[in-house]
Motif scaffolding. Structure first.
Motif, PDB file in Angstrom:
ATOM      1  N   ASN A  85      55.807  54.250  75.581  1.00 28.11           N
ATOM      2  CA  ASN A  85      56.297  52.928  75.944  1.00 28.11           C
ATOM      3  C   ASN A  85      57.137  53.046  77.214  1.00 28.11           C
ATOM      4  O   ASN A  85      58.130  53.776  77.243  1.00 28.11           O
ATOM      5  N   ILE A  86      56.749  52.320  78.253  1.00 25.81           N
ATOM      6  CA  ILE A  86      57.446  52.417  79.532  1.00 25.81           C
ATOM      7  C   ILE A  86      58.881  51.913  79.447  1.00 25.81           C
ATOM      8  O   ILE A  86      59.726  52.273  80.284  1.00 25.81           O
ATOM      9  N   GLU A  87      59.196  51.107  78.434  1.00 31.37           N
ATOM     10  CA  GLU A  87      60.570  50.622  78.279  1.00 31.37           C
ATOM     11  C   GLU A  87      61.562  51.773  78.154  1.00 31.37           C
ATOM     12  O   GLU A  87      62.720  51.653  78.573  1.00 31.37           O
ATOM     13  N   VAL A  88      61.103  52.892  77.580  1.00 33.03           N
ATOM     14  CA  VAL A  88      61.981  54.060  77.448  1.00 33.03           C
ATOM     15  C   VAL A  88      62.348  54.586  78.827  1.00 33.03           C
ATOM     16  O   VAL A  88      63.490  54.989  79.073  1.00 33.03           O
ATOM     17  N   LEU A  89      61.392  54.574  79.754  1.00 32.18           N
ATOM     18  CA  LEU A  89      61.676  55.016  81.120  1.00 32.18           C
ATOM     19  C   LEU A  89      62.646  54.070  81.812  1.00 32.18           C
ATOM     20  O   LEU A  89      63.490  54.509  82.592  1.00 32.18           O
ATOM     21  N   TYR A  90      62.519  52.777  81.548  1.00 33.40           N
ATOM     22  CA  TYR A  90      63.467  51.819  82.134  1.00 33.40           C
ATOM     23  C   TYR A  90      64.895  52.162  81.702  1.00 33.40           C
ATOM     24  O   TYR A  90      65.819  52.202  82.530  1.00 33.40           O
TER      25      TYR A  90
END
Length: 228
Positions: A85-90
């Motif tokens: 999930n890219i939200e983790v990178l955010y």
């Protein structure tokens, strides 16, 4: 002369300019800009009529000559949109940018800062800003990230962050050394990492890893009085 920064202007919906300062510069006319980044190799003070300085920092660029090393760490893998999930990178990017001038200058505001760093992540994952995005896993959970690019045979680390709950465990060092090994394998002889002089912890971290100061740049933000 003040140069208009097109990308920044469009992103922030402001007229953003950049002024490269030197000792010989005469007084400039900043009319038409909402905010101006004043940059120089030293701390020359130069007030702009009709503008207020809202922030000042010293950016430090660290560099290191790379050795031919190999590093195999199964906990570090390429970021994959189909897997993670890219939200983790955010969230990690926000940690990386806590000392950023766009976060510390309250005139930009937290919302703009987060939007900027989400864009940085997106442009790294789609390879606009980065040649690689790697994450550190613990039981399939992302707890660290690093991005890097190669520009004119020079390695450059972009975003580097470790989840606050896992800091101090050597994960950041492993991520940096992993990228160093990748760059070495590709024949890159040196790499750079930017930070802020005020970020004492980061400076000590890079120096511990063998990095030395390549450049210091003084950066000031001036906002037009009627926009503050």
């Amino acid at each position: 002369m003040i140069k208009k920064l097109t990308w920044d202007s469009e992103f922030f919906n402001l007229q953003v300019g950049e002024y490269a300062l030197s000792e010989s510069e005469e007084e400039v006319c900043p009319a038409g800009f909402d905010v101006i980044y004043v940059k120089g190799q030293n701390g020359i003070e130069n007030d702009l009529l009709g503008y207020t300085k809202t922030f000042e920092e010293t950016k430090v660029v660290y560099s290191k000559n790379l050795q031919n090393t190999a590093l195999d760490d199964s906990a570090i893998v390429p970021f994959d949109l189909d897997r993670f999930n890219i939200e983790v990178l955010y969230d990690l990017a926000y940690v990386s940018g806590e000392q950023s001038r766009f976060n510390l200058d309250v005139r930009f505001g937290r919302e703009q800062f987060e939007r900027l760093y989400r864009q940085w992540v997106d442009n790294s994952v789609n390879k606009t800003y980065a040649d690689g995005v790697y994450v550190y896993l613990e039981q399939e959970q992302i707890i660290g990230m690093i991005t890097y690019a190669i520009d004119d045979n020079q390695g450059k680390v972009g975003l580097l962050a470790v989840s606050k709950d896992y800091q101090g465990k050597g994960i950041g060092q492993k991520l940096v050394q992993f990228v160093e090994a990748i760059l070495s394998e590709e024949g890159i002889k040196s790499t750079e990492i930017p930070t802020q002089l005020s970020n004492v912890g980061a400076c000590r971290f890079y120096e511990k890893l063998g990095y030395t100061v390549k450049e210091k740049i003084n950066i000031k933000h001036y906002w037009k009085n009627d926009t503050i």
